[in-house]
Scaffold this motif. Sequence first.
Motif: not given
Length: 231
Positions: A6-9, A117-119, A133-138, A154-159
Amino acid sequence: MARVPTHPLAEHPLDNLRGKPKCSLPSWHRAYLHTVMLENSLRQCEPFVEGSLLDVGCGQRPYEKTFFARATKYLGADYLSDRSRPDVVCSALDLPFPDCSFDTVVSTEVLEHVPDPHRAVREMQRVLRPGRYLILSTPMYWPRHEVPYDFFRYPYDGLLYLLKQNGLDVVKLFNRGRSYAFLGQVLQHVHPVAARPVTWGINRFFLGCDRHLKHDQITMGWTVVAQKPAS
């Protein structure tokens, strides 16, 4: 027929570990499943930490001396409160730094509390040096908290969309647990018995099942390493 991920990456943060994973919380704690996944995902992000580091929404700076210790300089940014120790008082929506100021930008469990969140991601990208690099957890799942500033999950595709739209390329992505860890953490939130043998048994059973599960239908959250293009 093989199951399509479901989350290939995404990678599970415990897949390449043997034995009991490290965690700052004891295994009977009701937030153990969440924390063991978060901390072990951040541990695998350590090689991407270097140089001057900005921690956006630093709070009490829980990872300054552990997962972010490779940085040569640490700077915490946050609102000032009894639960934060910022070096710079500011909003994630308006970081008071020049473009390309930092070698590493991190933000852990903050993005769900940001109304735009976009801003916020655009600001983190702006102050990051090219190629760095940005390291982000949510979270994708957690009960309502930090009321009234609990805005998003945040679902996979939205993130992935959020990062791509703001000029960042995904390098590493960790799904913090699969379906069993998710179910175990939900059970910890809803069952009425807080006795340590009960909570320990739940954590041990669901963590063991999760580590043997090979598909990723549901997760508690994400930890991502994203790169600002070099040019």
